[in-house]
Design an enzyme around this catalytic site. Structure first.
Site, PDB file in Angstrom:
ATOM      1  N   TRP A  19      25.503  36.878  20.308  1.00  0.00           N
ATOM      2  CA  TRP A  19      26.643  36.520  20.948  1.00  0.00           C
ATOM      3  C   TRP A  19      26.990  35.144  20.924  1.00  0.00           C
ATOM      4  O   TRP A  19      25.763  34.248  21.122  1.00  0.00           O
ATOM      5  CB  TRP A  19      26.363  36.772  22.400  1.00  0.00           C
ATOM      6  CG  TRP A  19      27.382  36.327  23.752  1.00  0.00           C
ATOM      7  CD1 TRP A  19      27.131  35.221  24.121  1.00  0.00           C
ATOM      8  CD2 TRP A  19      28.611  36.785  23.866  1.00  0.00           C
ATOM      9  NE1 TRP A  19      28.149  34.770  25.124  1.00  0.00           N
ATOM     10  CE2 TRP A  19      29.062  35.932  24.960  1.00  0.00           C
ATOM     11  CE3 TRP A  19      29.379  37.969  23.800  1.00  0.00           C
ATOM     12  CZ2 TRP A  19      30.386  35.994  25.431  1.00  0.00           C
ATOM     13  CZ3 TRP A  19      30.564  38.091  24.241  1.00  0.00           C
ATOM     14  CH2 TRP A  19      31.074  37.169  25.202  1.00  0.00           C
ATOM     15  N   MET A  20      27.980  34.469  20.919  1.00  0.00           N
ATOM     16  CA  MET A  20      28.317  33.100  20.993  1.00  0.00           C
ATOM     17  C   MET A  20      29.331  33.057  22.063  1.00  0.00           C
ATOM     18  O   MET A  20      30.284  33.812  22.198  1.00  0.00           O
ATOM     19  CB  MET A  20      28.944  32.616  19.843  1.00  0.00           C
ATOM     20  CG  MET A  20      29.324  31.217  19.732  1.00  0.00           C
ATOM     21  SD  MET A  20      29.695  30.461  17.986  1.00  0.00           S
ATOM     22  CE  MET A  20      31.013  31.377  17.805  1.00  0.00           C
ATOM     23  N   ASN A  21      29.315  31.958  23.100  1.00  0.00           N
ATOM     24  CA  ASN A  21      30.686  31.658  23.626  1.00  0.00           C
ATOM     25  C   ASN A  21      31.192  30.087  23.572  1.00  0.00           C
ATOM     26  O   ASN A  21      31.114  29.700  22.341  1.00  0.00           O
ATOM     27  CB  ASN A  21      30.729  32.255  25.134  1.00  0.00           C
ATOM     28  CG  ASN A  21      29.484  31.812  26.040  1.00  0.00           C
ATOM     29  OD1 ASN A  21      28.403  32.103  25.822  1.00  0.00           O
ATOM     30  ND2 ASN A  21      29.899  30.966  26.973  1.00  0.00           N
ATOM     31  N   ASP A  22      31.269  29.261  24.640  1.00  0.00           N
ATOM     32  CA  ASP A  22      31.630  27.948  24.450  1.00  0.00           C
ATOM     33  C   ASP A  22      30.997  26.926  23.401  1.00  0.00           C
ATOM     34  O   ASP A  22      29.886  26.859  23.066  1.00  0.00           O
ATOM     35  CB  ASP A  22      31.416  27.259  26.001  1.00  0.00           C
ATOM     36  CG  ASP A  22      31.574  28.077  27.160  1.00  0.00           C
ATOM     37  OD1 ASP A  22      32.007  29.216  26.977  1.00  0.00           O
ATOM     38  OD2 ASP A  22      31.387  27.438  28.193  1.00  0.00           O
ATOM     39  N   GLN A  38      27.133  28.052  23.093  1.00  0.00           N
ATOM     40  CA  GLN A  38      26.414  28.991  23.963  1.00  0.00           C
ATOM     41  C   GLN A  38      26.113  30.180  23.186  1.00  0.00           C
ATOM     42  O   GLN A  38      26.895  30.706  22.781  1.00  0.00           O
ATOM     43  CB  GLN A  38      27.458  29.200  25.314  1.00  0.00           C
ATOM     44  CG  GLN A  38      27.817  28.233  25.789  1.00  0.00           C
ATOM     45  CD  GLN A  38      26.779  27.736  26.990  1.00  0.00           C
ATOM     46  OE1 GLN A  38      26.663  28.535  27.993  1.00  0.00           O
ATOM     47  NE2 GLN A  38      26.074  26.591  26.868  1.00  0.00           N
ATOM     48  N   THR A  82      27.033  25.002  29.504  1.00  0.00           N
ATOM     49  CA  THR A  82      27.845  24.231  28.714  1.00  0.00           C
ATOM     50  C   THR A  82      27.895  22.741  29.228  1.00  0.00           C
ATOM     51  O   THR A  82      27.571  22.236  30.468  1.00  0.00           O
ATOM     52  CB  THR A  82      29.318  24.517  28.823  1.00  0.00           C
ATOM     53  OG1 THR A  82      29.631  25.546  28.043  1.00  0.00           O
ATOM     54  CG2 THR A  82      30.520  23.646  28.544  1.00  0.00           C
ATOM     55  N   ASP A 233      38.621  30.144  35.480  1.00  0.00           N
ATOM     56  CA  ASP A 233      37.599  30.768  35.462  1.00  0.00           C
ATOM     57  C   ASP A 233      38.162  32.366  35.930  1.00  0.00           C
ATOM     58  O   ASP A 233      37.976  33.231  35.241  1.00  0.00           O
ATOM     59  CB  ASP A 233      36.591  30.760  36.509  1.00  0.00           C
ATOM     60  CG  ASP A 233      35.529  31.567  36.337  1.00  0.00           C
ATOM     61  OD1 ASP A 233      35.277  32.252  35.303  1.00  0.00           O
ATOM     62  OD2 ASP A 233      34.495  31.412  37.221  1.00  0.00           O
TER      63      ASP A 233
HETATM   64  N1  DQQ Z   1      30.605  29.454  29.968  1.00  0.00           N
HETATM   65  C1  DQQ Z   1      29.058  28.730  30.322  1.00  0.00           C
HETATM   66  C2  DQQ Z   1      29.499  27.871  31.344  1.00  0.00           C
HETATM   67  C3  DQQ Z   1      30.915  27.758  31.345  1.00  0.00           C
HETATM   68  C4  DQQ Z   1      31.297  28.792  31.255  1.00  0.00           C
HETATM   69  C5  DQQ Z   1      28.228  29.478  30.494  1.00  0.00           C
HETATM   70  C6  DQQ Z   1      32.718  29.150  30.615  1.00  0.00           C
HETATM   71  O1  DQQ Z   1      28.800  26.658  31.717  1.00  0.00           O
HETATM   72  O2  DQQ Z   1      31.635  27.427  32.834  1.00  0.00           O
HETATM   73  O3  DQQ Z   1      27.889  30.512  29.313  1.00  0.00           O
HETATM   74  O4  DQQ Z   1      32.973  29.962  29.624  1.00  0.00           O
END
Ligand code: DQQ
Length: 538
Positions: A19-22, A38, A82, A233
């Site tokens: 998995w990857m996010n920000d 992330q 993040t 959010d």
């Molecule tokens: N993702 C991070 C947070 C941020 C959120 C956690 C936004 O720091 O607020 O993975 O996608």
């Protein structure tokens, strides 16, 4: 799972697995673009968040590096969340990030490279005095995260801003520091917007109103505006607004209160979140990354063993023609992937027509297209077409002046296709509005759960301008840029037939009352080199 393998992208950055996010802490150092992200090292769903690390010479070809930071201290025990990098004038790199503590509190931490002379910045040291900021009085422990790049202010102190909320009022706090280890919270907030909820991943940066180059985050002077961006959010959408920063009290005022942060313009109208810019001192430009998530099911993510991609890095400038939006455009380096091209001139599209284009293996494409309406078409339309909205209609609903555009990731029999199109609607006051939309509703015959949507938004079209779009197609990602990047949409699509050699491209005009002439240039794009760093050859 062979059925899902093709969905992996060929020139968008994504980890080998999981998995990857920000995007986090983007920066340029000693000839390398660094991107952190992330990352869950254990599975294809969110959790165990670390900072993955990758480097590139050109923002297109990437080398995977070892994880930069893991949740191994009490101040980031439940996640290295993040954050952003600040490059100091003496060459130091200050990395501020949010840690989720062993006690479930969001705090801000400082980290820095162990060895600045390492171009790869492999080792990161977490400051022993962490955390450097804790939630102030009145802010809940879970509403305080995602520090920005700091900027150097008139009083020789640095400022950094952090998103938060109280009840449903979203806002960003401002701190000042001289040494990046001790911080003072300034009175008041930079900006607040009722009803917007938690502001994640705030981004704050200057844009020039007269030049096309980007500006360092600390730049101040005449001829600039400041962009304030928040990732909401509650909606999982990135909103921005243009406005004026007052350095004397660290507040920001939107140019147009009706287009304030969270209620007006979006960075991208599609599947796109947690975006972040950095100033690229190497090419004097501001570059934007964004997280493009999945819209398939979690089960499918686990089955395919990966989830999410980063958008193609985009340059960001102020739109001097409209004066009311930013322009986003794929970094010029993406053009180095262009292989053979095919041009189509003056293709006539009558109402109700679908025209196949002679492009095979249409899975990795860079498309530029221009659309012209028949002379007099606008004058001839009489009926108002009020309240148009991409998401409630889609490409099947026909109007007098739209939809028309392209069908990407389609198969020969049109059992699967994704329309990217313009739609012109007429208001009761007689004025016209142009929309750019991306319709995922018929993109897949898959039996599995997909969150298919029709995305889109309005795009400003000035007197005398033709309608133009650029589309980047990469297997399961479609990034569309209208009118030079005034409005942008990222889509995820999961076809089962329109894959590899079977993928095709079509033009279509589903308007009832106008002939459209299209001209296009379509490049096949090479795959980017995205692999492990060859440490054994060092
Ligand atoms: N993702 C991070 C947070 C941020 C959120 C956690 C936004 O720091 O607020 O993975 O996608």
């Amino acid at each position: 799972n062979a059925m899902l393998a093709w969905q992996r992208t060929a020139y968008h950055f994504q980890p080998q697995r999981n998995w990857m996010n920000d995007p986090d802490g983007p920066l340029y150092h000693m000839g390398w673009y660094h991107l952190f992200y992330q990352y869950n090292p254990h599975s294809a769903v969110w959790g165990n968040i670390t900072w993955g690390h990758t480097v590139s010479r050109d923002l297109i070809h990437w080398l995977y590096l070892p994880i930069a930071m893991k949740p191994d201290s009490w101040f980031d025990w439940y996640g290295v969340w993040t954050g952003s990098a600040t490059l100091l004038p003496d060459g130091q790199i200050m990395m501020l990030y949010t840690g989720y503590t062993d006690n479930y509190v969001q705090v801000q931490n400082l980290a820095y490279p162990a060895n600045l002379s390492d171009p790869l910045l492999l080792d990161w040291v977490k400051y022993a005095g962490n955390p450097v900021m804790v939630p102030p009085t009145g802010i809940a422990p879970e509403d305080f995260r995602d520090p920005t790049t700091a900027w150097h202010a008139w009083d020789d102190k640095w400022r950094v801003t952090i998103g938060s909320k109280i009840n449903t009022i979203g806002f960003n706090l401002v701190y000042q520091t001289t040494n990046f280890t001790t911080y003072e919270l300034l009175d008041g907030v930079m900006h607040a917007v009722p009803g917007t909820g938690m502001w994640e991943c705030v981004d704050f940066y200057p844009v020039s109103t007269t030049e096309m180059n980007g500006l360092d985050t600390s730049f101040s002077g005449p001829g600039i505006k400041h962009v304030l961006k928040a990732s909401l959010d509650d909606e999982k959408k990135d909103f921005y607004a243009l406005g004026t920063y007052d350095p004397s009290n660290d507040t920001w005022t939107p140019d147009n209160p009706e287009l304030d942060v969270g209620i007006g313009l979006r960075v991208d109208y599609g599947k796109y979140y947690a975006s972040k810019t950095f100033y690229d001192q190497h090419k004097q430009r501001r570059v934007l990354y964004g997280w493009i998530g999945e819209t398939d099911s979690e089960i499918d993510d686990i089955r395919k063993n990966w989830a999410c991609v980063q958008s193609i890095p985009r340059t960001v400038v102020f739109d001097q023609k409209t004066g009311s939006n930013i322009l986003q455009w794929p970094v010029e380096e993406v053009e180095t992937l262009r292989l053979n091209s095919t041009e189509f001139h003056g293709v006539e599209l009558e109402p109700g027509s679908v025209v196949p284009l002679n492009i095979s293996s249409a899975t990795q494409l860079d498309i530029t297209a221009t659309f012209e309406l028949d002379e007099g078409a606008l004058e001839a339309t009489i009926e108002a077409d009020v309240g148009y909205n991409c998401s409630t209609t889609g490409a099947v609903v026909r109007g007098t002046l739209g939809p028309f555009g392209l069908l990407v990731i389609a198969d020969d029999s049109l059992s699967e296709f994704t329309p990217v199109y313009f739609y012109i609607s007429k208001g009761i006051d007689g004025t016209y509005s142009t929309f750019i939309c991306s319709d995922e509703m018929r993109s897949s015959k898959a039996y599995y759960d997909l969150d298919e949507k029709v995305y889109g938004g309005m795009v400003p079209v000035l007197e005398g301008e033709k309608l133009t779009m650029r589309i980047l197609v990469d297997h399961s990602v479609v990034e569309s840029f209208a009118q030079g990047g005034r409005t942008v949409i990222s889509s995820r699509v999961y076809p089962t037939t329109a894959i590899y050699g079977a993928a095709r491209l079509f033009l279509f005009n589903n308007a009832t009352g106008v002939n459209v002439t299209a001209s296009l240039k379509v490049w096949r794009l090479d795959s980017a080199y995205i692999h492990d760093f060859p440490f054994d050859q060092m």
